[in-house]
Design an enzyme around this catalytic site. Structure first.
Site, mmCIF file in Angstrom:
data_model
loop_
_atom_site.group_PDB
_atom_site.id
_atom_site.type_symbol
_atom_site.label_atom_id
_atom_site.label_comp_id
_atom_site.label_asym_id
_atom_site.label_seq_id
_atom_site.Cartn_x
_atom_site.Cartn_y
_atom_site.Cartn_z
ATOM 1 N N LYS A 275 0.242 -2.239 -10.175
ATOM 2 C CA LYS A 275 0.133 -1.829 -11.575
ATOM 3 C C LYS A 275 1.400 -1.084 -11.973
ATOM 4 O O LYS A 275 2.150 -0.573 -11.133
ATOM 5 C CB LYS A 275 -1.093 -0.945 -11.821
ATOM 6 C CG LYS A 275 -1.108 0.401 -11.069
ATOM 7 C CD LYS A 275 -0.376 1.534 -11.781
ATOM 8 C CE LYS A 275 -0.468 2.837 -10.971
ATOM 9 N NZ LYS A 275 0.591 3.804 -11.328
ATOM 10 N N GLY B 263 5.098 3.869 -2.046
ATOM 11 C CA GLY B 263 5.719 5.030 -2.668
ATOM 12 C C GLY B 263 6.523 4.700 -3.900
ATOM 13 O O GLY B 263 7.466 5.408 -4.247
ATOM 14 N N GLY B 264 6.153 3.632 -4.601
ATOM 15 C CA GLY B 264 6.910 3.228 -5.781
ATOM 16 C C GLY B 264 6.276 3.623 -7.097
ATOM 17 O O GLY B 264 6.850 3.401 -8.156
ATOM 18 N N LEU C 43 3.417 2.218 -7.966
ATOM 19 C CA LEU C 43 2.822 0.941 -8.370
ATOM 20 C C LEU C 43 1.380 0.789 -7.891
ATOM 21 O O LEU C 43 0.775 -0.261 -8.079
ATOM 22 C CB LEU C 43 3.672 -0.223 -7.834
ATOM 23 C CG LEU C 43 5.151 -0.209 -8.244
ATOM 24 C CD1 LEU C 43 5.909 -1.335 -7.553
ATOM 25 C CD2 LEU C 43 5.296 -0.320 -9.760
ATOM 26 N N GLY D 217 -0.038 0.681 -4.837
ATOM 27 C CA GLY D 217 -0.327 -0.259 -3.756
ATOM 28 C C GLY D 217 -1.523 0.112 -2.900
ATOM 29 O O GLY D 217 -2.447 -0.682 -2.728
ATOM 30 N N SER E 229 -3.901 2.334 -3.470
ATOM 31 C CA SER E 229 -5.117 2.436 -4.282
ATOM 32 C C SER E 229 -5.673 1.060 -4.611
ATOM 33 O O SER E 229 -6.889 0.842 -4.598
ATOM 34 C CB SER E 229 -4.823 3.199 -5.579
ATOM 35 O OG SER E 229 -4.447 4.532 -5.310
ATOM 36 N N SER E 230 -4.782 0.114 -4.901
ATOM 37 C CA SER E 230 -5.218 -1.250 -5.204
ATOM 38 C C SER E 230 -5.844 -1.903 -3.976
ATOM 39 O O SER E 230 -6.873 -2.590 -4.079
ATOM 40 C CB SER E 230 -4.033 -2.078 -5.701
ATOM 41 O OG SER E 230 -4.446 -3.376 -6.074
ATOM 42 N N ASP F 21 -6.137 6.783 -8.802
ATOM 43 C CA ASP F 21 -5.793 5.466 -9.348
ATOM 44 C C ASP F 21 -6.801 4.383 -8.981
ATOM 45 O O ASP F 21 -6.807 3.308 -9.585
ATOM 46 C CB ASP F 21 -4.407 5.020 -8.858
ATOM 47 C CG ASP F 21 -3.269 5.741 -9.556
ATOM 48 O OD1 ASP F 21 -3.537 6.446 -10.555
ATOM 49 O OD2 ASP F 21 -2.119 5.609 -9.107
#
EC number: 2.7.1.148
Length: 290
Positions: free
Chosen positions: A13, A98-99, A101, A103, A105-106, A138
């Site tokens: 995201k 760590g971006g 985005l 990751g 959590s998704s 998230d």
């Protein structure tokens, strides 16, 4: 006979903006944001087990099993539902860690959604969202599964319609501590609440971006470079930055510049990775809960 693994997408995201509007007594920051899913991300692989065990079958570098969000999500769902089945789980990573985005959590959300189906639990979406919130702020968004206007600490979600767009996302190979950014004395924590109408006129920003740009010149450089092609913004607390384009061709032309030239790493001062993705209106696993 042992079943094969099932593969489930775990889309990344981006935060199209992020305002910090206050702080709760427990230290959590109150925010406003719009989260958008991308057709790019990790793949979660799950194989049901009959013996109640939940195991990670492949290591994720830098993530010990006891703190692996996927294992924690499966264990939480098992305890909550009383299910007697187990699962083998591993993740194929594509979303930069760590971006900003989402990751991890998704991945956790896809585990909850997939096991809701594989274990035949038939839990409702709101129940899974409540479980997800205990894993991370998230996670509820990915279970909600639509472009969302987000408030509170990330748990208040309202569906929002967004125009079609293609995004170029670039990530400098640096580590940003989200906790340190939120603890910074320079962080604005009292941005006036905004509205969807103001967002649609692009009268918004990312409150974390100013602090990150000051502390991490690599992010500043990425934003400068990407802004040559379209307005660039940081996602979450970084380090990923993104820009929107009207067509896939336009986005892929910029991505080619990221991938083919040494110009960008030299300008930024470190290695940089990138990808191009279309914005999604719905999560691919949204039908796994009602």
């Amino acid at each position: 006979m042992m079943q094969d693994f099932h593969a489930y997408p775990a889309p990344a995201k981006i935060n199209l903006f992020l305002h910090i509007t206050g702080r709760r007594p427990d230290g959590y920051h109150l925010l406003q944001s719009v989260f958008r899913l991308l057709d790019f991300g990790d793949t979660v692989h799950i194989r049901p087990r009959a013996d109640h065990l939940i195991r990670r079958t492949e290591n994720t570098p830098g993530v010990p099993e006891e703190s692996d969000l996927c294992i924690r999500a499966a264990t939480l769902l098992q305890r909550h539902s009383g299910c007697k089945l187990g699962a083998d789980i591993y993740v194929t990573k594509r979303t930069p860690m760590g971006g900003g985005l989402g990751g991890g959590s998704s991945d956790a959300a896809s585990v909850l959604l997939a096991l809701n189906q594989l274990w035949h639990l038939h839990l409702r979406r709101e129940e899974l969202i409540t479980l997800g919130l205990s894993l991370g702020a998230d996670v509820p968004f990915f279970i909600f599964g639509e472009s969302a206007w987000v408030e509170g600490i990330g748990e208040k979600l309202q569906s929002i319609q967004l125009p079609q767009a293609y995004y170029v996302v670039i990530t400098p190979r640096i580590h940003i501590s989200t906790a340190e950014i939120f603890a910074s004395k320079q962080l604005t924590r009292d941005t006036n609440p905004t509205t969807i109408a103001a967002f649609l006129r692009d009268l918004v920003h990312n409150d974390l971006e100013t602090v990150v740009r000051q502390q991490h010149p690599e992010v500043e450089k990425c934003l400068q470079w990407l802004s040559r092609f379209s307005k660039a913004r940081m996602s979450g607390s970084g380090a990923s930055v993104f820009a929107a384009f009207d067509s896939q061709e336009s986005a892929e032309a910029v991505l080619a510049r990221v991938n083919e030239a040494r110009e960008l790493p030299q300008f930024v001062g470190c290695e940089v990775s990138g990808f191009c993705a279309k914005g999604l209106d719905q999560h691919p696993l949204r039908s796994f809960a009602t």
